[in-house]
Design a protein around this motif. Structure first.
Motif, mmCIF file in Angstrom:
data_model
loop_
_atom_site.group_PDB
_atom_site.id
_atom_site.type_symbol
_atom_site.label_atom_id
_atom_site.label_comp_id
_atom_site.label_asym_id
_atom_site.label_seq_id
_atom_site.Cartn_x
_atom_site.Cartn_y
_atom_site.Cartn_z
ATOM 1 N N LEU A 41 -7.910 1.428 -12.089
ATOM 2 C CA LEU A 41 -6.727 0.599 -12.287
ATOM 3 C C LEU A 41 -5.737 1.320 -13.179
ATOM 4 O O LEU A 41 -6.129 2.124 -14.036
ATOM 5 N N ASP A 42 -4.442 1.036 -12.978
ATOM 6 C CA ASP A 42 -3.422 1.522 -13.907
ATOM 7 C C ASP A 42 -2.432 0.390 -14.165
ATOM 8 O O ASP A 42 -2.701 -0.766 -13.832
ATOM 9 N N GLU A 43 -1.273 0.710 -14.711
ATOM 10 C CA GLU A 43 -0.335 -0.335 -15.135
ATOM 11 C C GLU A 43 0.237 -1.123 -13.960
ATOM 12 O O GLU A 43 0.569 -2.308 -14.095
ATOM 13 N N THR A 44 0.386 -0.497 -12.806
ATOM 14 C CA THR A 44 1.089 -1.155 -11.697
ATOM 15 C C THR A 44 0.211 -1.468 -10.496
ATOM 16 O O THR A 44 0.619 -2.221 -9.615
ATOM 17 N N GLY A 45 -0.976 -0.919 -10.432
ATOM 18 C CA GLY A 45 -1.790 -1.156 -9.253
ATOM 19 C C GLY A 45 -3.208 -0.660 -9.441
ATOM 20 O O GLY A 45 -3.690 -0.508 -10.559
ATOM 21 N N PHE A 46 -3.861 -0.393 -8.315
ATOM 22 C CA PHE A 46 -5.249 0.049 -8.399
ATOM 23 C C PHE A 46 -5.630 0.854 -7.159
ATOM 24 O O PHE A 46 -4.960 0.800 -6.124
ATOM 25 N N VAL A 64 -2.876 0.685 -4.129
ATOM 26 C CA VAL A 64 -2.212 -0.592 -3.867
ATOM 27 C C VAL A 64 -1.431 -1.046 -5.090
ATOM 28 O O VAL A 64 -1.953 -1.011 -6.213
ATOM 29 N N LYS A 65 -0.202 -1.495 -4.872
ATOM 30 C CA LYS A 65 0.547 -2.201 -5.908
ATOM 31 C C LYS A 65 0.466 -3.685 -5.599
ATOM 32 O O LYS A 65 0.706 -4.108 -4.469
ATOM 33 N N VAL A 113 0.850 -1.187 0.000
ATOM 34 C CA VAL A 113 0.000 0.000 0.000
ATOM 35 C C VAL A 113 0.889 1.241 0.000
ATOM 36 O O VAL A 113 1.646 1.473 0.941
ATOM 37 N N ILE A 114 0.806 2.012 -1.065
ATOM 38 C CA ILE A 114 1.662 3.188 -1.220
ATOM 39 C C ILE A 114 1.085 4.388 -0.494
ATOM 40 O O ILE A 114 1.794 5.086 0.238
ATOM 41 N N GLU A 152 -14.716 -4.485 -8.449
ATOM 42 C CA GLU A 152 -14.637 -5.760 -7.726
ATOM 43 C C GLU A 152 -14.420 -5.528 -6.234
ATOM 44 O O GLU A 152 -13.712 -4.607 -5.824
ATOM 45 N N ARG A 153 -15.023 -6.364 -5.406
ATOM 46 C CA ARG A 153 -14.850 -6.283 -3.958
ATOM 47 C C ARG A 153 -13.534 -6.951 -3.570
ATOM 48 O O ARG A 153 -13.241 -8.066 -3.993
ATOM 49 N N VAL A 154 -12.750 -6.262 -2.741
ATOM 50 C CA VAL A 154 -11.442 -6.753 -2.314
ATOM 51 C C VAL A 154 -11.340 -6.610 -0.798
ATOM 52 O O VAL A 154 -11.796 -5.616 -0.221
ATOM 53 N N ILE A 155 -10.747 -7.602 -0.145
ATOM 54 C CA ILE A 155 -10.469 -7.541 1.287
ATOM 55 C C ILE A 155 -8.955 -7.552 1.468
ATOM 56 O O ILE A 155 -8.263 -8.408 0.913
ATOM 57 N N ALA A 156 -8.433 -6.593 2.219
ATOM 58 C CA ALA A 156 -6.992 -6.488 2.434
ATOM 59 C C ALA A 156 -6.679 -6.483 3.928
ATOM 60 O O ALA A 156 -7.466 -5.981 4.743
ATOM 61 N N TYR A 157 -5.541 -7.064 4.277
ATOM 62 C CA TYR A 157 -5.013 -7.016 5.642
ATOM 63 C C TYR A 157 -3.670 -6.294 5.555
ATOM 64 O O TYR A 157 -2.722 -6.805 4.979
ATOM 65 N N ILE A 158 -3.604 -5.113 6.145
ATOM 66 C CA ILE A 158 -2.451 -4.233 5.974
ATOM 67 C C ILE A 158 -1.702 -4.114 7.293
ATOM 68 O O ILE A 158 -2.315 -3.894 8.352
#
Length: 203
Positions: A83-88, A54-55, A44-45, A64-70
């Motif tokens: 979205l882009d070339e390296t992350g979203f 996020v990369k 996570v930038i 889309e639904r996403v679950i993250a643990y940071i």
């Protein structure tokens, strides 16, 4: 909290149901799970209480639904906004109370060197999977707390009842004292540098 001063880079702000938030640069590792239950390591930038950039090797679909643990943040759930070339960019789906606590965490992460929190960069910082713990004062008073950050030399804890600066206490078997207050809790400096075995036993 709808805005706060912080370093910003990729995008100056994000619009969410809670208002407009400025992102801070956090550079934190984590893991995320896509809607098809595939898991990926991520980085996570930038993050705000409203969204994060996020990369990741995983490529979700728009919305889309996403679950993250940071690391140092915990569980975040949201939907892909761009979205882009390296992350979203991922939205943060949370209650207003959760956003307020997240804002406090981000301020702490962005400014802890200025706040003088106990961090020796020679010592690895850990985020336990089980963050709920308790502190015990010298008179035996106990307070439930949540560990935000932990290293061999100190810890930052989220606690409702903040003991005064200088208060001796115990976190697990580790003795220390309160050295600083911040918005959601206190910073503790251990009386001695802990061993990795001690931290493993505590965790």
């Amino acid at each position: 909290m709808n805005a706060y001063n912080a370093t910003q880079t990729r995008q100056p702000s994000s619009q969410s149901e809670g208002g407009i938030f400025q992102r801070v640069t956090i550079n934190m590792q984590g893991r995320l799970m896509l809607a098809n239950y595939e898991e990926f390591a991520c980085f996570v930038i930038e993050m705000s209480p409203g969204d994060l950039y996020v990369k990741c090797a995983g490529r979700p679909r728009l919305r889309e639904r996403v679950i993250a643990y940071i690391d140092h943040i915990g569980r975040i759930e949201g939907n892909v906004l761009a979205l882009d070339e390296t992350g979203f960019t991922l939205s943060v789906n949370a209650t207003e109370r959760k956003r307020e606590k997240l804002a406090a965490q981000l301020i702490w992460l962005a400014n802890k060197h200025e706040l003088g929190l106990p961090e020796d960069r020679r010592h690895d910082r850990l985020t336990p999977r089980q963050t709920t713990s308790e502190i015990v004062l010298e008179d035996g008073t106990r307070y439930t707390c949540r560990i935000m950050d932990l290293s061999l030399s100190g810890a930052a804890i989220d606690v409702e009842n903040r003991p005064p600066v200088g208060t001796p206490l115990r976190l697990g078997n580790m003795r220390g004292r309160v050295v600083r207050h911040f918005m959601e809790g206190v910073a503790i400096e251990f009386l001695s540098i802990q061993s990795r075995d001690t931290l493993r036993e505590f965790l």
